[in-house]
Motif scaffolding. Structure first.
Motif, short mmCIF file in Angstrom:
data_model
loop_
_atom_site.label_atom_id
_atom_site.label_comp_id
_atom_site.label_asym_id
_atom_site.label_seq_id
_atom_site.Cartn_x
_atom_site.Cartn_y
_atom_site.Cartn_z
N PRO A 27 -11.71 -0.79 9.74
CA PRO A 27 -11.18 0.56 9.10
C PRO A 27 -10.42 0.21 7.92
CG PRO A 27 -10.68 0.44 11.52
CD PRO A 27 -11.36 -0.78 11.16
N THR A 28 -10.52 0.93 6.82
CA THR A 28 -9.72 0.47 5.67
C THR A 28 -8.23 0.79 5.77
OG1 THR A 28 -9.30 0.87 3.22
CG2 THR A 28 -10.08 2.72 4.58
N PRO A 29 -7.12 0.01 5.64
CA PRO A 29 -5.92 0.21 5.81
C PRO A 29 -5.27 1.31 5.04
CG PRO A 29 -6.01 -2.14 5.81
CD PRO A 29 -7.12 -1.43 5.33
N ALA A 30 -6.05 1.54 3.94
CA ALA A 30 -5.70 2.65 2.95
C ALA A 30 -5.68 4.10 3.24
CB ALA A 30 -6.26 2.22 1.57
N ALA A 31 -6.69 4.07 4.52
CA ALA A 31 -7.09 5.39 4.92
C ALA A 31 -6.03 6.21 5.73
CB ALA A 31 -8.17 5.32 6.09
N GLY A 32 -4.78 5.49 6.05
CA GLY A 32 -3.83 6.42 6.64
C GLY A 32 -2.69 5.46 7.51
N TRP A 84 -2.09 5.00 10.60
CA TRP A 84 -2.80 4.63 11.81
C TRP A 84 -3.72 3.39 11.64
CZ3 TRP A 84 -0.33 5.80 16.35
CH2 TRP A 84 0.27 6.75 16.27
N SER A 85 -4.49 3.68 10.53
CA SER A 85 -5.35 2.46 10.10
C SER A 85 -4.73 1.32 9.52
CB SER A 85 -6.64 2.94 8.93
OG SER A 85 -7.13 3.96 9.64
N GLU A 86 -3.66 1.49 9.07
CA GLU A 86 -2.80 0.25 8.44
C GLU A 86 -2.05 -0.47 9.45
OE1 GLU A 86 0.91 -0.18 5.31
OE2 GLU A 86 0.93 1.52 6.33
N ARG A 87 -1.74 0.42 10.69
CA ARG A 87 -1.15 -0.24 11.91
C ARG A 87 -2.09 -1.06 12.40
NH1 ARG A 87 2.54 5.17 14.06
NH2 ARG A 87 4.25 4.80 12.72
N ASN A 88 -3.40 -0.63 12.54
CA ASN A 88 -4.53 -1.28 13.33
C ASN A 88 -4.76 -2.51 12.58
OD1 ASN A 88 -6.92 -1.45 14.83
ND2 ASN A 88 -7.87 -1.71 12.98
N ALA A 89 -4.38 -2.81 11.27
CA ALA A 89 -4.34 -4.13 10.71
C ALA A 89 -3.29 -5.04 10.63
CB ALA A 89 -4.85 -3.80 8.93
N PHE A 90 -2.04 -4.46 10.52
CA PHE A 90 -0.80 -5.04 10.42
C PHE A 90 0.27 -4.81 11.53
CE2 PHE A 90 -2.14 -3.82 6.16
CZ PHE A 90 -2.71 -5.03 5.71
N GLY A 91 -0.08 -3.98 12.49
CA GLY A 91 0.71 -3.82 13.70
C GLY A 91 1.93 -2.96 13.04
N GLU A 126 -8.98 9.51 10.21
CA GLU A 126 -8.69 8.85 9.00
C GLU A 126 -9.70 8.40 8.20
OE1 GLU A 126 -3.76 7.70 9.82
OE2 GLU A 126 -5.23 6.01 9.62
N ASN A 127 -10.69 7.76 8.92
CA ASN A 127 -11.82 7.07 8.15
C ASN A 127 -13.05 7.86 8.11
OD1 ASN A 127 -11.15 3.81 7.62
ND2 ASN A 127 -10.21 4.65 9.43
N VAL A 128 -13.51 8.80 8.96
CA VAL A 128 -14.57 9.46 9.15
C VAL A 128 -14.32 10.88 9.32
CG1 VAL A 128 -15.78 7.45 9.76
CG2 VAL A 128 -15.17 8.95 11.49
N GLY A 129 -13.16 11.32 9.49
CA GLY A 129 -13.07 12.76 9.71
C GLY A 129 -13.41 13.49 10.90
N VAL A 130 -13.93 12.86 11.95
CA VAL A 130 -13.93 13.34 13.31
C VAL A 130 -13.63 12.48 14.34
CG1 VAL A 130 -16.10 14.57 12.52
CG2 VAL A 130 -16.49 12.22 13.25
N ALA A 131 -13.33 12.70 15.62
CA ALA A 131 -12.68 11.88 16.51
C ALA A 131 -13.09 12.85 18.06
CB ALA A 131 -11.53 11.71 16.65
N ALA A 132 -13.50 12.19 18.86
CA ALA A 132 -13.90 12.74 20.21
C ALA A 132 -13.67 11.65 21.25
CB ALA A 132 -15.16 13.36 20.30
N LEU A 133 -13.95 12.14 22.53
CA LEU A 133 -13.78 11.02 23.75
C LEU A 133 -14.93 11.14 24.49
CD1 LEU A 133 -11.48 9.04 24.46
CD2 LEU A 133 -10.93 11.30 26.01
N PHE A 134 -15.62 9.98 25.03
CA PHE A 134 -16.64 10.09 25.86
C PHE A 134 -16.34 8.80 27.04
CE2 PHE A 134 -18.33 11.54 21.92
CZ PHE A 134 -19.51 12.29 22.23
N ALA A 135 -16.99 9.28 28.09
CA ALA A 135 -17.25 8.06 29.06
C ALA A 135 -17.91 6.89 28.72
CB ALA A 135 -18.03 8.57 30.35
#
Length: 337
Positions: A68-73, A75-82, A176-185
């Motif tokens: 995920p690009t940190p520039a997307a938002g 939460w993506s930045e936190r994914n890369a840098f904490g 942030e990266n693709v504009g959709v989010a959902a949850l699956f088993a």
């Protein structure tokens, strides 16, 4: 920072995600989503960062894994840098700090030495970078629309003490990266993901009232629980025709079977043919918003829409609203198709 044509992120877990979580009995869940993507959007480079490209022949090429690009938002930045949280809700704690200081006030004559002081500070909760990766898979191709599955490589354990935060973190990375989010088993099948998509919109130019009715009733059967379907469509077409729409809409989406009209690229009116107790007026990102359930939409205070219930004088109120929106767009040089 890239500007993507979708809602950036969520401040809290959306109701639709909550509902999905309640319906999943497994301990492990996966943050993923299936999206229909237009060929034109891929050509425009909107999905370059997640590895979707068209080759010289026009075929879609997919990069299976993407960071995920940190520039997307954020939460993506936190994914890369904490990140860390200052816990002002907890008691302060004593910390020791060391520093080098001159001896007797003169470092040039007496040198320096390490000193230690103690201070009361707020406790900090540290979250290390998670380094989640977006997995991408092409599920189907429908003309100029690709059905693509996006998922995060990390499964989430519902028993984790920070599950709520990790879930919010994960869904925001996808959003942030693709504009959709959902949850699956965790054991969801390919058919489960394909079944979560919606059919493409049918958009056609205006004509005479009879032409529009003929095209609508020929392209789709009468949906269940829609009494006097032809009369209903005739009434709506006559109403919309007074406002001179640029196109008409018919298809199947998150609202169910719907019919409506488009007046600008960010102004669409439609209603559910099965639950026709209100007309919805959608603005920004209307194609994405329209895929959501009515319950989800009505509970999202961030969604940009107006709802006109079918009560006394609703047609007059709808016409007034549309004319107001069109006038506002003309005054500000808004985008009309």
């Amino acid at each position: 920072m890239p500007v993507f044509p979708w809602k950036r992120n969520f401040a809290k877990i959306p109701p639709a995600i909550r509902a999905s979580l309640d319906g999943i009995g497994d301990k492990l869940v996966v943050v993923a989503a299936t999206k229909q993507i237009k060929r034109a959007d891929i050509s425009a480079g909107i999905y370059d960062h997640v590895g979707l490209h068209l080759d010289e022949s026009g075929a879609l090429t997919v990069r299976p894994l993407s960071q995920p690009t940190p520039a997307a938002g954020k939460w993506s930045e936190r994914n890369a840098f904490g990140w860390e949280i200052i816990r002002k809700d907890l008691p302060m704690t004593t910390k020791s700090f060391s520093f080098e200081a001159p001896n007797f006030g003169d470092a040039s004559r007496n040198g320096t030495s390490m000193r230690v002081i103690q201070r009361d500070v707020y406790q900090r909760q540290i979250f290390e970078p998670r380094g989640m990766v977006i997995e991408t898979e092409l599920l189907a191709e429908k003309g100029d629309v690709f059905v693509v599955k996006f998922s995060l490589n990390d499964m989430l354990d519902r028993n984790h003490p920070h599950f709520e935060l990790l879930l919010l973190w994960s869904i925001n990375i996808l959003q942030e990266n693709v504009g959709v989010a959902a949850l699956f088993a965790s054991d969801a099948s390919r058919e489960d993901y394909l079944g979560s998509t919606v059919l493409a919109w049918e958009i056609f130019p205006p004509g005479t009232i009879e032409d529009v009715i003929k095209r609508i009733t020929k392209s789709k059967p009468n949906p269940a629980n829609a009494p006097d379907f032809d009369g209903h469509i005739r009434e709506r077409v006559a109403l919309f025709a007074k406002l001179k729409p640029l196109s008409y809409l018919r298809g199947q989406g998150g609202f169910g079977s719907y019919f409506g009209a488009q007046f600008a690229d960010d102004l669409v009116v439609f209603e559910n043919l099965r639950y026709g107790n209100a007309v919805y007026v959608l603005y920004e990102n209307w194609e994405e918003i329209s895929k959501r359930s009515r319950h989800d939409l009505l509970n999202d205070t961030d969604a940009k829409f107006d709802r006109v219930p079918h009560v006394t004088d609703w047609q007059e109120r709808l016409q007034t609203l549309i004319r107001f929106q069109m006038t506002k767009r003309r005054r500000r040089g808004g985008r009309l198709l």
